[in-house]
Design an enzyme around this catalytic site. Structure first.
Site, PDB file in Angstrom:
ATOM      1  N   ASP A 161       1.022  -1.088   0.106  1.00 33.58           N
ATOM      2  CA  ASP A 161      -0.207  -0.012   0.033  1.00 33.58           C
ATOM      3  C   ASP A 161       0.964   1.213  -0.063  1.00 33.58           C
ATOM      4  OD1 ASP A 161      -2.711  -1.125  -0.084  1.00 33.58           O
ATOM      5  OD2 ASP A 161      -2.353  -1.893   1.713  1.00 33.58           O
ATOM      6  N   ALA A 162       2.003   1.203   0.594  1.00 34.04           N
ATOM      7  CA  ALA A 162       2.758   2.382   0.412  1.00 34.04           C
ATOM      8  C   ALA A 162       3.447   2.765  -0.781  1.00 34.04           C
ATOM      9  CB  ALA A 162       3.846   2.210   1.457  1.00 34.04           C
ATOM     10  N   GLU A 179       2.356   1.153  -3.705  1.00 34.08           N
ATOM     11  CA  GLU A 179       1.838   1.119  -4.864  1.00 34.08           C
ATOM     12  C   GLU A 179       0.698   2.434  -5.026  1.00 34.08           C
ATOM     13  OE1 GLU A 179       1.415  -3.788  -5.777  1.00 34.08           O
ATOM     14  OE2 GLU A 179      -0.118  -2.920  -4.705  1.00 34.08           O
ATOM     15  N   ASN A 213     -10.968  -0.056   1.146  1.00 31.97           N
ATOM     16  CA  ASN A 213     -11.833  -0.334   2.361  1.00 31.97           C
ATOM     17  C   ASN A 213     -11.129  -0.367   3.755  1.00 31.97           C
ATOM     18  OD1 ASN A 213     -10.207  -2.528   0.756  1.00 31.97           O
ATOM     19  ND2 ASN A 213     -10.920  -4.047   2.309  1.00 31.97           N
ATOM     20  N   TYR A 214      -9.874  -0.513   3.642  1.00 31.77           N
ATOM     21  CA  TYR A 214      -9.270  -0.797   5.027  1.00 31.77           C
ATOM     22  C   TYR A 214      -8.779   0.495   5.411  1.00 31.77           C
ATOM     23  CZ  TYR A 214      -8.784  -5.440   6.612  1.00 31.77           C
ATOM     24  OH  TYR A 214      -9.040  -6.827   7.195  1.00 31.77           O
ATOM     25  N   HIS A 235      -1.796  -8.895   6.979  1.00 34.64           N
ATOM     26  CA  HIS A 235      -1.326  -7.427   7.107  1.00 34.64           C
ATOM     27  C   HIS A 235       0.131  -7.532   7.256  1.00 34.64           C
ATOM     28  CE1 HIS A 235      -5.593  -5.640   6.451  1.00 34.64           C
ATOM     29  NE2 HIS A 235      -5.705  -6.804   7.147  1.00 34.64           N
ATOM     30  N   ASP A 278      19.982   6.024  15.964  1.00 35.30           N
ATOM     31  CA  ASP A 278      21.363   6.778  16.149  1.00 35.30           C
ATOM     32  C   ASP A 278      21.402   7.024  17.540  1.00 35.30           C
ATOM     33  OD1 ASP A 278      21.788   6.533  13.425  1.00 35.30           O
ATOM     34  OD2 ASP A 278      21.822   8.985  13.138  1.00 35.30           O
ATOM     35  N   ASP A 318      26.780   3.306  11.097  1.00 34.92           N
ATOM     36  CA  ASP A 318      25.820   3.888  10.980  1.00 34.92           C
ATOM     37  C   ASP A 318      24.711   2.964  10.470  1.00 34.92           C
ATOM     38  OD1 ASP A 318      23.518   5.720  10.956  1.00 34.92           O
ATOM     39  OD2 ASP A 318      24.212   6.903   9.190  1.00 34.92           O
TER      40      ASP A 318
END
Lengths: 725, 725
Positions: free
Chosen positions: B370-371, B373, B457-458, B516, B525, B664
């Site tokens: 979902d992020a 697409e 829907n969600y 899900h 950090d 890092d």
């Protein structure tokens, strides 16, 4: 031998003098009107008083009060499951006294003997109560007794206790008496003086010994560990490390003094007193308080002092000296038919297991079973209104029995409040591409019943949270003080591979690694007593070229036929849902009605299954168990857990492998926490929580909170800042 | 071919007419003063308006407002991480227009190109801002472009995108345009009419196709599924099952119509409209509202619109069209020294994976990311004050870019509030046997930053909760509408072993099993950028007769040297804690300072690792990952996730096995939920939540909330019931 007797005599004299001092100091200002009730503020430190105005109506705006604004002496039972009243306890007390006559006895448990389930289920409001009986566990002449007293007739029916290896939980009086025992020994006093501790500043606390073999058989023993209390309330941070005083609990005789660790300094533990009154550094304060406000008062009622009705829920709530809180006959209103439906006949925290992970002499035995060894409810003290529970809470008192059988009031032991945490019960915003602007959200309000047991250093908050969507969330929160071990180390750079069994938290202080397990008894009766346990197994399935997808997750349902099939070890990679269903009742579309247990807070004990502590707390061998209902199988670590050998446990019952399909069954769930202490836990542990859910699964025909109303501005409280804020 | 062109032409005419109707209908009442900003309530349905009074000071008592009571057109950046302002976006918009001239283009992402970490870390308040740059993802002439625009100079630096197999996320305009495509096809219209659906009542929604091989290569495609909206807002409950319309997203050309399931009736789904305005059964209402009240206003400040300061925390908070909420530079005040200390450079939800478990033709491809697409932030709409967030919340707006590059305001996208849920931050009651009555408890107040993304829907609620004890709790809550499948079954007794791939929720409605997963990017950090990842392993150890105990649990610490050593599959029976420590900084007693990730909400994907959806969302192969910091590795499912083949994922990066000790590093955590729908999820799913913690572990010298003040009655708000309550 003679020397021992002499010392014992000295000890008794010492004890008697202390008792005298204590009594004189606490002499009542006026004679009590009710000599059969221990008077708070006078006779008993564990009978917790509060400034209550008798008969005053609760005033929700100004100060927290109990629901029951009276002194309880006139309480009468209204429900078959109502706890014993003061008057009932006094009747039983008389029976006990007449039973033992001049023999010294101690009452370890005096609670309602609950009527059989079918009797309770048949009973309706307005019916006569079934005969009221008391269940008594007592000790006299070195033996443990269990008997039932018919309160009206005084008839006593005694049970055989010979099958139990252990003892009843210790009484507060046992503990109060034994803490003085070490000081009767000059070698003890010399040893602590040599470490720089003035005996008048030393406090010794009794810790259950567990059972590891012959040394813990044949007599009730306890192990005392001592602390330097000088100038601090947080003496736990100042252990006199390595000294363990082993005492006979029946005679207060010192059996052995283990005296090691003389090279270990007593930690300074500067600035570890946590009391507000002892503040020695700036207090961190957010200037604008945020508060849970409900100026109209709650939406729940407590009928006849124990029957709670809120939203679509109804349940019986009572304090219990062993379990803490008992929830019974939890029923929820069907959102379609409006009828009340059975969910859980009874639920409570059955046993705890807290093994410390240090095999050395002063630590190996620390494998506590706090409900069965100390009484989880007995250790639940009065809650702090405003800080333990929110401002809109109401409080419930407990009536417990002292060791002689006299009832006393434990005020504000349970709080009950409605919670709104700023979360939504459900919400949906429709995508703007659909063309219509839809934004619907409903606030989530729940009802929480809370108690807090303080087991010496640790505090366990137990929450039973009821949601209008039918979910019950059971949460355990850990806070309080991490028990620590003295060490000569002040920095980790001094440690050359030596095992610490924990974390260096401060100079000379190690937080020892340990676990916490809390096992819950959950007698689910979904729409009736005959239920089945279903493993709803999720498995990888291959499509074998029939789909562009290679694989998917398939659901396979397996009904557990016998108890062993329901000994569940959870697996992340072989997952299941676990349903308790009523196979005799289906929804309109034909799904069996049910509830599922949603695991969380999982931890598995890493002890060897044959290690004595693990055998005694074998309920930690699985996260989920299901047994055939048996009224006598309630305490998963055994009825007499103290020094028990592990022959009366959930594991033993379940291994009988009785049929559980379409039967009256009990679900058990074990919450677990591994705790590797860190410096943030020093000197007071920030609360850590975990909880599991009991969640309706095809129990309702549809979402029961679909029609819940949203909040609207004009109905919310009108608040202004306090003048002093 | 000619017929196809004709239809395409018809489609365009149809689209143009609709656009005309839409524009006329929404024509602004007056000319906007600011033609370069899309006007809410006029031009764009995803630009969400609200009744705000410009420049009005927030009034905490009466109505929720944003922190920023202005129209944003004059906003200027104050912090190197501040999102692009309207003026900055307009400059970039001009550059884009001049770049593409007459070529049709679409802007898929227009956000701040964050300066390099060392630049941000060096920057101090009062310094000039580092050069402001925009990162643009656009498509033109069938190609995807990534470029950076220097806002002051207008300089454009283009990146090579040839290594990516996929496409940028679809724009809202893509979706808006494509939903009309099926109606241009008479065979589609005939088919739905044959099922009794009037095309004017049909709504088609675009679902990402995923990638399964050649069929999803070479062009941007989307699959439309259609619903009957007649008389309900909850059209999701009325799928026109089996029809899938495959459309080219760049041309809106219908490529294929899959038309199966003609025997499957459209569910009646009576009474499933969830809107308050559509209420058709009694509304369930608790008469006495319980509310979170803070009449003085909050204890936090939002400096310069994005820098949040609360209690001992400070962090930068901003909306992002892809991630939703981004938390940056989270720092906490040391309780001993008073200095601010670095905890997390950046944290956000990086990718989601929602595979449905039905391999049939209309369902197999439903494996959403979902992020990547859709844009998780792009789908985050305005929050409902009072019901999505409590009354004491404040709101933050987002400035996003439309597909042509024009900025618009998404109001109230994030809420920020202080929470008091009635729980204690810590508490302790001393045992009465010690002789002193001690009862100390402190309320737990936290700060929550919340957004809610509605993916068709969600609804996904993402909470970042900051506690004064240093803990960050990241919670995902699922609610909204379960997407369902039509079926001819009305009762389970009709099903003879046929696989449903889900639960019969109501007549003709199956809730399909699915998972899900939400993966979080957590650039920890701890007191500096060079950190190590430590597996604090708990193992059974035997005492071999040296103790009455057989066994105990021992802690072994292992520092992960390379990325593969930090690919963590959690195990209940082989447990560990997972610490990110700064090996270069120790506490006074010599423990390395650190934070641990406390897993919860764990679920492992059961798909075959070589299944295309699993390869694309390979971040679900482990619950925890640690990678070497690389500015370009932010999106765990790949930068261009749409139709991607899985060659730019966390798994691929981690498999490079770069060194991670004392470097890092970035921590990744995947929350997971298996969802076997039940009738209670119909027609609107009660919220289900899970979250993990980032928790200080030997980061502070001691408990940082030991000196927190308790609540006292006289400082709490004074509230009365609303007149209308």
């Amino acid at each position: 031998m003679e020397r021992k007797n002499f010392l014992r005599c000295l000890l008794f004299i010492f004890g008697a003098v202390l008792l005298l001092i204590f009594t004189v100091y606490n002499l009542p200002n006026e004679l009590s009107n009710n000599p059969e009730l221990l008077e708070c503020t006078t006779n008993s430190p564990w009978c917790i008083s509060k400034n209550r105005i008798l008969g005053k109506k609760p005033n929700f705006l100004h100060q927290p009060t109990t629901t029951l604004g009276h002194d309880h002496t006139a309480d009468v039972p209204h429900h078959p499951l109502d706890p014993l009243t003061i008057q009932e306890m006094n009747k039983v007390h008389k029976v006990i006294k007449s039973l033992y006559k001049d023999t010294v006895y101690s009452v370890h448990s005096l609670v309602l003997e609950e009527p059989d389930k079918e009797v309770v289920l048949k009973w309706k409001k307005g019916d006569d109560l079934p005969p009221r009986k008391a269940s008594v566990i007592a000790r006299a002449s070195g033996k443990s007794y269990i008997f039932t007293v018919d309160i009206e007739t005084g008839e006593v029916v005694q049970q055989d206790t010979s099958q139990f290896s252990g003892y009843p939980y210790v009484t507060l009086e046992d503990m109060q008496a034994v803490v003085w025992a070490p000081f009767s020994r000059s070698d003890f006093n010399r040893s602590i003086i040599a470490r720089g501790v003035d005996p008048k500043n030393a406090a010794c606390l009794p810790f259950s010994s567990g059972w590891f073999g012959e040394a813990e058989e044949g007599r009730r023993i306890v192990k005392l560990e001592c602390f330097n209390t000088e100038g601090t309330a947080n003496f736990y941070m100042r252990p006199i490390e390595g000294i363990i005083v082993i005492v006979d609990l029946d005679t207060n005789e010192v059996l052995e003094i283990v005296d090691k660790g003389k090279h270990i300094p007593i930690p300074k533990a500067a600035g570890t007193d946590y009391r507000l009154s002892a503040e020695n550094s700036p207090v961190f304060k957010l200037p604008n308080p945020v508060s849970m406000e409900q100026p109209n008062g709650p939406n729940f009622v407590i009928e006849n002092e124990h029957l709670v009705k809120w939203a679509n829920w109804e349940f019986h709530l009572k304090p219990d000296p062993r379990a803490g809180v008992m929830i019974s006959r939890a029923r929820v209103r069907d959102s379609e038919t409006g009828k009340m439906r059975n969910v859980m006949y009874k639920g409570f925290s059955s046993e705890l297991f807290v093994p410390y992970m240090d095999p050395e002499e002063a630590w190996y035995f620390k494998t506590y079973m706090d409900a069965g060894e100390y009484g989880f409810g007995l250790q639940s003290l009065a809650l702090d209104p405003l800080n333990d529970c929110p401002r809109n809470a109401q409080y419930m008192d407990a009536i417990f029995a002292a060791a002689d059988g006299t009832p006393y009031v434990r005020s504000n032991m349970i709080c009950l409040f409605e919670r709104y945490s700023g979360d939504a019960a459900w919400r949906h915003t429709e995508s703007p591409i659909v063309g219509e602007e839809i934004r619907e959200a409903r606030p989530k309000v729940s009802l929480v019943a809370r108690m807090v047991a303080s087991l010496a250093n640790y505090d366990y908050v137990i929450d039973w949270e009821f949601q209008a969507d039918g979910l019950i969330h059971v949460k355990v929160s850990l806070t309080g003080i991490v028990i620590v071990k003295g060490t000569s180390y002040v920095n980790m750079n001094q440690v050359n591979g030596e095992e610490l069994y924990g974390t260096l938290l401060s100079e000379n202080i190690i937080g020892v690694v340990h676990d916490h397990y809390v096992n819950f008894y959950l007698d689910m009766d979904i729409d009736g007593i005959d239920n089945s346990f279903v493993n709803v197994h999720l498995q990888r399935e291959y499509t074998n070229g029939k789909s562009p997808r290679k694989s998917y997750m398939k659901v396979n349902k397996e009904v557990a036929k016998t108890e062993k099939e329901a000994q569940i070890k959870l697996s992340l990679y072989n997952p299941s849902e676990f349903h308790v269903v009523n196979p005799n009742k289906k929804t309109k579309v034909g799904n069996p009605v049910g509830y599922k247990v949603v695991p969380a807070g999982t931890a598995a004990s890493l002890l060897d299954p044959e290690d004595p502590p693990q055998k005694r707390s074998a309920f930690t061998n699985n996260q989920i168990w299901v047994t055939q209902y048996n009224k006598s199988e309630q305490w998963s670590g055994g009825l007499f857990a103290y020094q028990s050998h592990g022959e009366d446990t959930l594991q033993v019952w379940s291994d009988r492998d009785r049929p559980i399909e379409n039967r009256d069954i009990v679900l058990w769930y074990t919450l677990g926490f591994h705790h590797v202490p860190c410096q943030e836990d020093f000197p007071m542990m920030p609360t850590v929580s975990a909880g599991f859910d009991l969640k309706p699964v095809n129990f309702f025909e549809r979402n029961p909170v679909l029609r819940v109303a949203p909040y609207v501005e004009k109905e919310l409280p009108v608040c202004k800042a306090a003048a002093s804020a």
